[in-house]
Design an enzyme around this catalytic site. Structure first.
Site, short mmCIF file in Angstrom:
data_model
loop_
_atom_site.label_atom_id
_atom_site.label_comp_id
_atom_site.label_asym_id
_atom_site.label_seq_id
_atom_site.Cartn_x
_atom_site.Cartn_y
_atom_site.Cartn_z
N ASP A 167 0.83 -1.21 0.00
CA ASP A 167 0.00 0.00 0.00
C ASP A 167 0.86 1.26 0.00
O ASP A 167 0.53 2.24 -0.67
CB ASP A 167 -0.95 0.01 1.20
N ARG A 174 -0.14 6.48 -6.70
CA ARG A 174 -1.45 7.09 -6.97
C ARG A 174 -1.41 8.60 -6.77
O ARG A 174 -2.05 9.36 -7.50
CB ARG A 174 -2.51 6.47 -6.04
N SER A 189 -6.86 0.26 0.24
CA SER A 189 -5.70 0.87 0.91
C SER A 189 -5.98 1.01 2.42
O SER A 189 -5.19 0.56 3.25
CB SER A 189 -5.44 2.25 0.28
N LYS A 193 -4.59 -1.88 5.76
CA LYS A 193 -3.81 -1.49 6.94
C LYS A 193 -4.57 -1.81 8.22
O LYS A 193 -3.99 -2.29 9.20
CB LYS A 193 -3.47 0.00 6.87
#
Ligand code: URA
Length: 433
Positions: A167, A174, A189, A193
């Site tokens: 990520d 991104r 994303s 996490k």
């Protein structure tokens, strides 16, 4: 001899470009091959743009999330012997809710592992705010985090580099390719996490409005639904609140001033919107962790949450009694006429605080802890000509001009009885079981 790769990145990009669906194996390979550097940044850029334009199915988003989790370590707090619950906010102006929320929830005996980040751009970072407390340390080892959860009940600290490394790489890409605002990518994303962090329950504070990441409430609702499904699919009890980010939260935007306001909430006071959101998110977090019928507000009013806050700050080397930094220079903006404040737009005030030094433009920049904006009135308040509307704080007076440019036209003083613009309830909806 090098191993033979299972797929070809170009085939996968073509599939997504032509609105096809990627298999679980293809997504697993793509994320892994990108993390180890086999798939190039330019190939992943094309893929993220194809996802941005054509979307992903629910199954693909789940596979993407699981592949990102598999790229790193997965934490496990089951040895604590108590339930764990966490909150994630998609970020907003003046959003300091994590600070009072963690100790409030932890004071009920539920462990709160709050892994947080630093700010980039106009939304502040929880760690930046807490670092204005002298001595406070954000970086903890996994053992230190575990010990604090056991002994204090809650911890706010930096997410280690081992959590979802795919990520980190993908998010940086991104950021520079115009593909941040894709719901499948945001959802995978954030949730990779949070699932890797090992929490048993999760409440999402998904913002909409001018100061939010996704301005449109329907897009925010879709993001919330997608994330709730991902959490539930992974066995994490998950719910989401959709909350209004048209107006700054509370009366402070910055770092040290947001800590001060959080402490006021922990002392039973503070602005009504901060208290309301803190209490509602705490109710959600506790309910998901099996404590639906507790009196959350009592723990703010009788000092229990404050005791946990003080213990958590001390455990990370901070002095909860030390004076917070103050800025060298102030600039006060006054009301231009008598009336009622009917509009106060979040985004310009967020940008203004950032330009004063409260935020950073590049990852490696330091923040100025005392810089920021104190608001003296909120929409609905009566104001009198010449009285302070807000105060800018900065160490360098040269910063005031650009901050004032940012907030120019961001508020309106109307007549008593005028409609409050961008008003509506703070909590617009709840999504989840
Ligand atoms: N926050 C994240 O962690 N990821 C995103 O994609 C957007 C916001």
């Amino acid at each position: 001899m090098s191993a033979v790769e299972a797929f070809d990145a170009v085939d996968l990009i073509r599939t997504k470009r032509d609105r096809g669906e990627l298999s679980t194996e293809q997504i697993g390979w793509l994320v892994d091959a990108y993390t180890r550097g086999y798939v190039a940044d330019e190939q992943m850029s094309a893929m993220t743009m194809a996802i941005f334009l054509n979307g992903m199915t629910r199954r693909e988003i789940r596979d993407m999330t699981m592949a990102m989790i598999a790229s790193g370590e997965r934490m496990d707090f089951s040895g604590l012997g108590k339930p764990t619950t966490d909150k994630h906010s998609t970020g907003g102006v003046g959003d300091k809710i994590t600070l009072p929320l963690m100790p409030l929830v932890a004071s009920f005996g539920v462990a709160v592992p709050q892994l947080s980040g630093r700010g980039l751009g106009h939304t502040g970072g929880t760690l930046d705010k807490l670092e204005s407390i002298p001595g406070w340390r954000a970086e903890l080892s996994n053992d230190e985090m575990f010990a604090q959860l056991r002994d204090v009940g809650g911890v706010i600290c930096a997410a280690g580099a081992g959590l979802a490394p795919a990520d980190k790489k993908l998010y940086a890409l991104r950021d520079i390719t115009g593909t941040v605002e894709a719901i499948p990518l945001i959802a995978s994303s954030i949730m990779s996490k949070k699932i890797a962090e090992g929490t048993g329950a999760l409440v999402l504070d998904v913002k909409f409005g001018s100061g939010a990441f996704l301005q449109d409430i329907e897009r925010s609702r879709e993001l919330a639904r997608t994330m709730v499904e991902l959490g539930e699919d992974a066995g994490v009890a998950t719910s989401a609140l959709l909350t209004n980010m048209n107006v700054p939260l509370g009366l402070t935007i910055g770092n040290a001033n947001e800590v001060r306001e959080s402490v006021e909430v922990l002392a039973g006071g503070g602005p009504a919107d901060i208290r309301e959101l803190t209490v509602e998110l705490a109710r959600e977090m506790l309910a998901l962790a099996g404590q639906a019928d507790v009196d959350v507000e009592a723990a703010l009013d009788d000092g229990r949450a404050m005791d946990t806050w003080r213990a958590a700050i001390r455990a990370q080397g901070g002095d909860p009694d030390a004076p917070l930094p103050t800025a060298r220079e102030q600039h006060v903006v006054v009301a231009e006429r008598d009336g009622v404040l009917v509009r106060q737009e979040a985004l310009p005030f967020g940008i203004g605080a950032w330009r004063l030094g409260a935020g950073r433009a590049r990852k490696e920049d330091p923040v100025q802890h005392a810089a920021g904006i104190d608001l003296h009135a909120k929409p609905g308040d009566a104001v009198r000509k010449g009285e302070p509307l807000f105060t800018l704080h900065a160490d360098e007076p040269e910063r005031f001009a650009r901050a004032l440019e940012a907030v120019e036209g961001a508020w309106t003083i109307g007549e008593p009885g005028d409609e409050i613009q961008d008003g509506g309830p703070l909590i617009a909806d709840r999504i989840g079981r």
